[in-house]
Design a protein around this motif. Sequence first.
Motif, PDB file in Angstrom:
ATOM      1  N   LYS A 114      14.913  31.596  31.113  1.00 31.28           N
ATOM      2  CA  LYS A 114      16.120  32.399  31.307  1.00 31.28           C
ATOM      3  C   LYS A 114      16.303  32.799  32.766  1.00 31.28           C
ATOM      4  N   SER A 115      15.254  32.605  33.581  1.00 30.02           N
ATOM      5  CA  SER A 115      15.310  33.026  34.979  1.00 30.02           C
ATOM      6  C   SER A 115      14.348  32.190  35.813  1.00 30.02           C
ATOM      7  N   ALA A 116      14.670  32.055  37.096  1.00 32.44           N
ATOM      8  CA  ALA A 116      13.757  31.378  38.028  1.00 32.44           C
ATOM      9  C   ALA A 116      12.670  32.346  38.494  1.00 32.44           C
ATOM     10  N   ASN A 117      12.826  33.638  38.177  1.00 29.24           N
ATOM     11  CA  ASN A 117      11.841  34.661  38.535  1.00 29.24           C
ATOM     12  C   ASN A 117      10.805  34.747  37.406  1.00 29.24           C
ATOM     13  N   MET A 118       9.580  34.308  37.691  1.00 26.59           N
ATOM     14  CA  MET A 118       8.534  34.270  36.665  1.00 26.59           C
ATOM     15  C   MET A 118       8.242  35.652  36.065  1.00 26.59           C
ATOM     16  N   ARG A 119       8.455  36.722  36.816  1.00 30.07           N
ATOM     17  CA  ARG A 119       8.194  38.075  36.304  1.00 30.07           C
ATOM     18  C   ARG A 119       9.160  38.460  35.185  1.00 30.07           C
ATOM     19  N   GLU A 120      10.285  37.752  35.097  1.00 25.03           N
ATOM     20  CA  GLU A 120      11.248  38.001  34.023  1.00 25.03           C
ATOM     21  C   GLU A 120      10.962  37.110  32.811  1.00 25.03           C
ATOM     22  N   VAL A 121      10.028  36.191  32.959  1.00 25.82           N
ATOM     23  CA  VAL A 121       9.756  35.198  31.917  1.00 25.82           C
ATOM     24  C   VAL A 121       8.399  35.425  31.243  1.00 25.82           C
ATOM     25  N   VAL A 122       7.399  35.842  32.030  1.00 31.64           N
ATOM     26  CA  VAL A 122       6.037  36.021  31.514  1.00 31.64           C
ATOM     27  C   VAL A 122       5.501  37.388  31.954  1.00 31.64           C
ATOM     28  N   GLU A 144       1.047  32.405  41.141  1.00 35.76           N
ATOM     29  CA  GLU A 144       1.503  32.542  42.533  1.00 35.76           C
ATOM     30  C   GLU A 144       0.464  31.885  43.427  1.00 35.76           C
ATOM     31  N   VAL A 145       0.476  30.565  43.436  1.00 35.07           N
ATOM     32  CA  VAL A 145      -0.497  29.786  44.196  1.00 35.07           C
ATOM     33  C   VAL A 145       0.241  28.691  44.953  1.00 35.07           C
ATOM     34  N   ALA A 162       5.979  26.005  33.328  1.00 38.36           N
ATOM     35  CA  ALA A 162       7.093  26.947  33.464  1.00 38.36           C
ATOM     36  C   ALA A 162       7.255  27.359  34.926  1.00 38.36           C
ATOM     37  N   LYS A 163       6.147  27.498  35.633  1.00 35.16           N
ATOM     38  CA  LYS A 163       6.210  27.827  37.061  1.00 35.16           C
ATOM     39  C   LYS A 163       6.925  26.718  37.833  1.00 35.16           C
ATOM     40  N   VAL A 164       6.581  25.462  37.532  1.00 42.70           N
ATOM     41  CA  VAL A 164       7.259  24.339  38.193  1.00 42.70           C
ATOM     42  C   VAL A 164       8.744  24.350  37.828  1.00 42.70           C
ATOM     43  N   ALA A 165       9.048  24.581  36.559  1.00 39.29           N
ATOM     44  CA  ALA A 165      10.447  24.636  36.125  1.00 39.29           C
ATOM     45  C   ALA A 165      11.204  25.740  36.871  1.00 39.29           C
ATOM     46  N   SER A 166      10.535  26.879  37.087  1.00 42.19           N
ATOM     47  CA  SER A 166      11.184  27.985  37.808  1.00 42.19           C
ATOM     48  C   SER A 166      11.447  27.606  39.267  1.00 42.19           C
TER      49      SER A 166
END
Length: 182
Positions: free
Chosen positions: A96-104, A113-114, A140-144
């Motif tokens: 739903k977002s490119a911001n991982m903090r909004e997803v997981v 965050e590497v 999901a990180k790559v998708a973001s």
Amino acid sequence: MSQKPDEKKEDPEDDQGGLDEETEVELQLKSQDMLTFKVNKDVVMQSALIKTMWSGDQTETEIPLPNVRGSILKKVIKYMQYHHTNPAKEIEKPLKSANMREVVSEWDANFVEVDQETLFELILAANYMDIKPLLDLTCAKVASMIKGKTPEEIRKRFNIQNDFSPEEEEAVRAENKWAEDS
């Protein structure tokens, strides 16, 4: 021999565990570069690969992982230790977002965050070791990282060479115009 009322008499048989009690078993995970990590068996059972290897020979406590470098295995173990007591939540797809903090969770967002090389090695390790929640998280990180980006921005981000001629690229865009409209 007299015993005070609140003193407990020690019975040597009390120290013997029952049939359903299991002693803490530690497995030694051995990386590609021969680093060994001792980890509680229950923690590493999140890996379907390790679970299968362990169930095949429960006397063998050393598990070779020749496809995983030590620095990456250390991170994978950190992930499994955290999620042993904090089960990973299913990641909603599409993101739903490119911001991982909004997803997981905050912990998971910080975990991925590497740098890009480490992220891709984590994906390979999660796939090899068959740890689905870790594979989902890293993918999901790559998708973001590509969400909302143009093909040119994606090529630049991942250092991908464009092997289409301008005419071929235009033809592909025309064929897939429907995908850009949605």
